[in-house]
Design a protein around this motif. Structure first.
Motif, PDB file in Angstrom:
ATOM      1  N   GLY A 174      -2.008  -0.433 -14.613  1.00 46.78           N
ATOM      2  CA  GLY A 174      -1.710  -0.763 -13.219  1.00 46.78           C
ATOM      3  C   GLY A 174      -1.605   0.490 -12.383  1.00 46.78           C
ATOM      4  O   GLY A 174      -2.073   1.573 -12.756  1.00 46.78           O
ATOM      5  N   TYR A 175      -0.968   0.342 -11.230  1.00 48.64           N
ATOM      6  CA  TYR A 175      -0.811   1.490 -10.336  1.00 48.64           C
ATOM      7  C   TYR A 175       0.305   1.213  -9.331  1.00 48.64           C
ATOM      8  O   TYR A 175       0.702   0.068  -9.112  1.00 48.64           O
ATOM      9  N   LEU A 176       0.776   2.291  -8.737  1.00 47.75           N
ATOM     10  CA  LEU A 176       1.692   2.233  -7.603  1.00 47.75           C
ATOM     11  C   LEU A 176       0.974   2.812  -6.392  1.00 47.75           C
ATOM     12  O   LEU A 176       0.414   3.909  -6.467  1.00 47.75           O
ATOM     13  N   LEU A 177       0.959   2.073  -5.287  1.00 50.22           N
ATOM     14  CA  LEU A 177       0.259   2.498  -4.076  1.00 50.22           C
ATOM     15  C   LEU A 177       1.195   2.454  -2.885  1.00 50.22           C
ATOM     16  O   LEU A 177       1.873   1.439  -2.654  1.00 50.22           O
ATOM     17  N   ALA A 178       1.254   3.552  -2.145  1.00 51.91           N
ATOM     18  CA  ALA A 178       1.943   3.594  -0.854  1.00 51.91           C
ATOM     19  C   ALA A 178       0.891   3.862   0.214  1.00 51.91           C
ATOM     20  O   ALA A 178       0.151   4.840   0.138  1.00 51.91           O
TER      21      ALA A 178
ATOM     22  N   GLU B  10       1.000   6.846  20.652  1.00 51.53           N
ATOM     23  CA  GLU B  10       2.171   7.639  20.305  1.00 51.53           C
ATOM     24  C   GLU B  10       2.494   7.572  18.817  1.00 51.53           C
ATOM     25  O   GLU B  10       3.654   7.591  18.414  1.00 51.53           O
ATOM     26  N   LEU B  11       1.446   7.462  18.002  1.00 51.29           N
ATOM     27  CA  LEU B  11       1.590   7.451  16.555  1.00 51.29           C
ATOM     28  C   LEU B  11       2.539   6.365  16.065  1.00 51.29           C
ATOM     29  O   LEU B  11       3.326   6.562  15.131  1.00 51.29           O
ATOM     30  N   GLY B  12       2.454   5.186  16.680  1.00 57.42           N
ATOM     31  CA  GLY B  12       3.216   4.050  16.188  1.00 57.42           C
ATOM     32  C   GLY B  12       2.645   3.555  14.873  1.00 57.42           C
ATOM     33  O   GLY B  12       1.429   3.553  14.666  1.00 57.42           O
ATOM     34  N   PHE B  13       3.510   3.139  13.950  1.00 56.03           N
ATOM     35  CA  PHE B  13       3.036   2.657  12.661  1.00 56.03           C
ATOM     36  C   PHE B  13       2.320   1.319  12.822  1.00 56.03           C
ATOM     37  O   PHE B  13       2.833   0.402  13.465  1.00 56.03           O
ATOM     38  N   SER B  14       1.137   1.212  12.225  1.00 50.49           N
ATOM     39  CA  SER B  14       0.344  -0.020  12.283  1.00 50.49           C
ATOM     40  C   SER B  14       0.235  -0.719  10.932  1.00 50.49           C
ATOM     41  O   SER B  14      -0.152  -1.887  10.882  1.00 50.49           O
ATOM     42  N   TRP B  15       0.555  -0.042   9.847  1.00 50.10           N
ATOM     43  CA  TRP B  15       0.459  -0.640   8.506  1.00 50.10           C
ATOM     44  C   TRP B  15       1.466   0.034   7.600  1.00 50.10           C
ATOM     45  O   TRP B  15       1.596   1.270   7.599  1.00 50.10           O
ATOM     46  N   ASN B  16       2.167  -0.762   6.823  1.00 48.02           N
ATOM     47  CA  ASN B  16       3.165  -0.235   5.899  1.00 48.02           C
ATOM     48  C   ASN B  16       3.149  -1.102   4.646  1.00 48.02           C
ATOM     49  O   ASN B  16       3.598  -2.238   4.664  1.00 48.02           O
ATOM     50  N   GLU B  17       2.614  -0.550   3.560  1.00 54.37           N
ATOM     51  CA  GLU B  17       2.491  -1.323   2.330  1.00 54.37           C
ATOM     52  C   GLU B  17       2.889  -0.477   1.127  1.00 54.37           C
ATOM     53  O   GLU B  17       2.426   0.654   0.969  1.00 54.37           O
ATOM     54  N   TYR B  18       3.755  -1.056   0.306  1.00 51.72           N
ATOM     55  CA  TYR B  18       4.094  -0.475  -0.994  1.00 51.72           C
ATOM     56  C   TYR B  18       3.743  -1.531  -2.040  1.00 51.72           C
ATOM     57  O   TYR B  18       4.326  -2.611  -2.047  1.00 51.72           O
ATOM     58  N   ARG B  19       2.797  -1.196  -2.898  1.00 52.55           N
ATOM     59  CA  ARG B  19       2.250  -2.169  -3.840  1.00 52.55           C
ATOM     60  C   ARG B  19       2.418  -1.676  -5.278  1.00 52.55           C
ATOM     61  O   ARG B  19       2.056  -0.546  -5.603  1.00 52.55           O
ATOM     62  N   LEU B  20       2.963  -2.541  -6.110  1.00 49.22           N
ATOM     63  CA  LEU B  20       3.068  -2.282  -7.541  1.00 49.22           C
ATOM     64  C   LEU B  20       2.154  -3.277  -8.241  1.00 49.22           C
ATOM     65  O   LEU B  20       2.378  -4.484  -8.188  1.00 49.22           O
TER      66      LEU B  20
ATOM     67  N   TRP C  40       0.408  -8.524  -8.099  1.00 48.60           N
ATOM     68  CA  TRP C  40       0.819  -7.569  -7.079  1.00 48.60           C
ATOM     69  C   TRP C  40       2.252  -7.889  -6.664  1.00 48.60           C
ATOM     70  O   TRP C  40       2.546  -9.015  -6.259  1.00 48.60           O
ATOM     71  N   LEU C  41       3.111  -6.907  -6.761  1.00 41.21           N
ATOM     72  CA  LEU C  41       4.459  -6.991  -6.204  1.00 41.21           C
ATOM     73  C   LEU C  41       4.497  -6.023  -5.039  1.00 41.21           C
ATOM     74  O   LEU C  41       4.342  -4.808  -5.223  1.00 41.21           O
ATOM     75  N   ARG C  42       4.701  -6.561  -3.817  1.00 41.52           N
ATOM     76  CA  ARG C  42       4.517  -5.722  -2.633  1.00 41.52           C
ATOM     77  C   ARG C  42       5.680  -5.825  -1.652  1.00 41.52           C
ATOM     78  O   ARG C  42       6.315  -6.869  -1.508  1.00 41.52           O
ATOM     79  N   SER C  43       5.896  -4.726  -0.974  1.00 41.74           N
ATOM     80  CA  SER C  43       6.681  -4.716   0.256  1.00 41.74           C
ATOM     81  C   SER C  43       5.690  -4.436   1.377  1.00 41.74           C
ATOM     82  O   SER C  43       5.108  -3.345   1.446  1.00 41.74           O
TER      83      SER C  43
ATOM     84  N   ASP D 168       6.568  -9.599  -1.294  1.00 42.42           N
ATOM     85  CA  ASP D 168       5.508 -10.565  -1.567  1.00 42.42           C
ATOM     86  C   ASP D 168       5.091 -10.435  -3.024  1.00 42.42           C
ATOM     87  O   ASP D 168       4.838  -9.323  -3.506  1.00 42.42           O
ATOM     88  N   LEU D 169       5.035 -11.551  -3.745  1.00 43.90           N
ATOM     89  CA  LEU D 169       4.558 -11.588  -5.124  1.00 43.90           C
ATOM     90  C   LEU D 169       3.260 -12.378  -5.149  1.00 43.90           C
ATOM     91  O   LEU D 169       3.222 -13.539  -4.767  1.00 43.90           O
ATOM     92  N   ASP D 170       2.175 -11.746  -5.587  1.00 42.98           N
ATOM     93  CA  ASP D 170       0.849 -12.346  -5.523  1.00 42.98           C
ATOM     94  C   ASP D 170       0.213 -12.332  -6.908  1.00 42.98           C
ATOM     95  O   ASP D 170      -0.028 -11.269  -7.485  1.00 42.98           O
ATOM     96  N   LEU D 171      -0.049 -13.521  -7.445  1.00 46.44           N
ATOM     97  CA  LEU D 171      -0.756 -13.648  -8.726  1.00 46.44           C
ATOM     98  C   LEU D 171      -2.252 -13.575  -8.438  1.00 46.44           C
ATOM     99  O   LEU D 171      -2.884 -14.561  -8.073  1.00 46.44           O
ATOM    100  N   ARG D 172      -2.832 -12.399  -8.602  1.00 46.96           N
ATOM    101  CA  ARG D 172      -4.234 -12.188  -8.247  1.00 46.96           C
ATOM    102  C   ARG D 172      -5.175 -12.848  -9.263  1.00 46.96           C
ATOM    103  O   ARG D 172      -6.146 -13.495  -8.879  1.00 46.96           O
ATOM    104  N   GLU D 173      -4.894 -12.653 -10.549  1.00 40.62           N
ATOM    105  CA  GLU D 173      -5.721 -13.258 -11.593  1.00 40.62           C
ATOM    106  C   GLU D 173      -4.841 -13.640 -12.779  1.00 40.62           C
ATOM    107  O   GLU D 173      -3.850 -12.964 -13.073  1.00 40.62           O
TER     108      GLU D 173
END
Length: 449
Positions: free
Chosen positions: A30-34, A43-53, A72-75, A97-102
């Motif tokens: 697996g992997y950890l993704l930020a 003004e550099l406002g955040f448009s996407w924020n994802e932490y995925r395990l 996928w276990l995600r914030s 968010d808990l996502d059963l991909r396969e």
């Protein structure tokens, strides 16, 4: 939700301990993704924020079988706080968010030694192109992240694979319909902006309802078959697919006045038309360069858009928005590695993933580059992006481009730091031009295990 997540993790840990036997060892990866993105023009406002395990588990309980799962276990997203009571809800502070991909079972040598069967939620990827595949039409699109090209949902399906030397035959049945995940934010605006109103009327509010295919084996299922083999030095395949399209199309619009100044509300209705799809693809080498091609011919059922203007005294109007005539989508691609380690990837596409009908297909040219250094620890992509345009005589009114260079650096094994920029410009009625005010700077951290 917290109980569900905890239970899933606990069961997974217990299973990993219970299956480690001599004949049934579970393999973990697996992997950890930020992934964080900022709007460059605001003004550099955040448009996407994802932490995925990401967890992938494989186990072979008995020799002719294999279990596979990906979770996928995600914030994902930002705090959704409007009142002080919202501060008491941890899910509103940090959405989980808990996502059963396969999750599927492979059975080898079923009824016949060269016949394999896969049952369960699975990604069935067809085609030879790089991320964009006109012949890949079995799984629903996952457009949650519009820049993650090629991402699709897994389908609850049964797939049979018959091997005959270098030839292979596949048969797929997806018994239940699952719609595609649409992008958030601007999608409603994209739909409503394409609705033509009579002169003098102004859109006040848009709403719609979606009608899914009936939940039975006849109306909601998708069936497909594919033959793959070798033609001289090229891999090739022929495929056929039939079932409802996973992307909706509008078939009814109701216009309701709300004042005497011409402001109206619009209520839309969207359906999923049936499609027959015939595909072929080819991949090999030409003069040392990798080369591939895909062609898919779509034959849809006819869709008539009815516009109900009765409330303003204009009756109903009807026009065909999807003709019952075949239309092709074509992909041509090549890649090559030059001296000094410079890699180039070029693709031409006729017909984007959700374009339908001969009159609505556009052209896309996608170019990627990659230069590696420091024993592949540094990877620079100075030229990366795509160009969109309609017919050449209307280029100025239909063009758009996306320029997305990035730099990857690996400070440790299996860990990658990424920084990049995405610049968008184009005509207002183009696919990417509607996003021209959403230039982004992005940063990612990924660690695989």
């Amino acid at each position: 939700m917290k109980v569900f997540v905890f239970s899933a993790v606990a069961i997974t840990v217990l299973l990993s301990g219970s299956v480690n036997g001599e004949n049934n060892v579970m393999k973990w990866s697996g992997y950890l993704l930020a992934d964080n993105r900022l709007e460059a023009k605001k003004e550099l406002g955040f448009s996407w924020n994802e932490y995925r395990l990401n967890f992938i588990a494989e186990i072979k309980p008995v020799p002719p079988a294999r279990l596979y799962s990906e979770i996928w276990l995600r914030s994902l997203g930002f705090p959704d706080i409007h009142t002080s009571r919202d501060l008491e809800n941890r899910h509103k502070l940090r959405p989980i968010d808990l996502d059963l991909r396969e999750a599927y079972l492979d059975l080898y040598g079923v009824f016949y030694e060269n016949l394999d069967l896969r049952i369960g939620r699975q990604r069935i990827a067809w085609g030879t192109g790089d991320k964009i595949n006109p012949t890949d039409n079995l799984n629903p699109l996952d457009l949650e992240d519009i820049w993650d090209f090629g991402r699709r949902l897994g389908s609850d399906a049964a797939k049979a694979s018959l091997f005959m030397g270098s030839d292979r035959i596949y048969a797929v049945l997806i018994p239940m319909f699952t719609p595609s995940v649409l992008p958030s934010g601007d999608f409603d605006r994209q739909i409503s902006s394409r609705i033509s109103l009579p002169p003098g009327l102004i859109l006040h509010n848009y709403s719609d309802r979606v009608i899914l295919p009936e939940n039975n084996l006849f109306a909601g299922s998708k069936a497909a078959a594919k033959y793959a083999g070798r033609f001289f030095d090229y891999d090739f395949s022929l495929s056929y697919c039939h079932g409802p399209d996973n992307m909706p199309i509008m078939n009814r619009v109701t216009v309701v006045p709300i004042d005497t100044l011409g402001a109206v509300d619009i209520a839309g209705e969207l359906i999923y038309p049936n499609m027959h799809i015939i595909g072929c693809d080819l991949a090999g080498q030409i003069a040392g360069a990798g080369a591939w091609a895909e062609l898919a011919v779509f034959l849809p059922e006819e869709v008539v858009l009815t516009t109900d203007l009765s409330a303003i005294g204009m009756g109903e109007q009807s026009n065909v928005v999807l003709k019952q005539e075949p239309y092709p989508k074509l992909l041509l691609g090549a890649d090559y590695t030059f001296p000094l380690g410079l890699y180039l990837n070029l693709q031409y596409l006729r017909g984007f993933i959700y374009e339908r009908g001969n009159d609505n297909l556009k052209n896309y040219v996608m170019l990627g580059s990659e230069w590696r250094s420091l024993n592949d620890r540094l990877k620079i992509m100075p030229i990366a992006g795509s160009l969109e345009f309609g017919d050449l005589d209307e280029f100025a009114d239909t063009y758009a481009f996306v320029y997305a260079p990035e730099i990857n650096y690996s400070p440790a094994q299996n860990a990658v730091l990424t920084a990049g920029l995405r610049v968008i410009h184009g005509a207002d009625n183009s696919t990417f031009g509607i996003l021209k005010d959403r230039d982004e700077v992005f940063f990612k951290v990924k660690c695989s295990f």
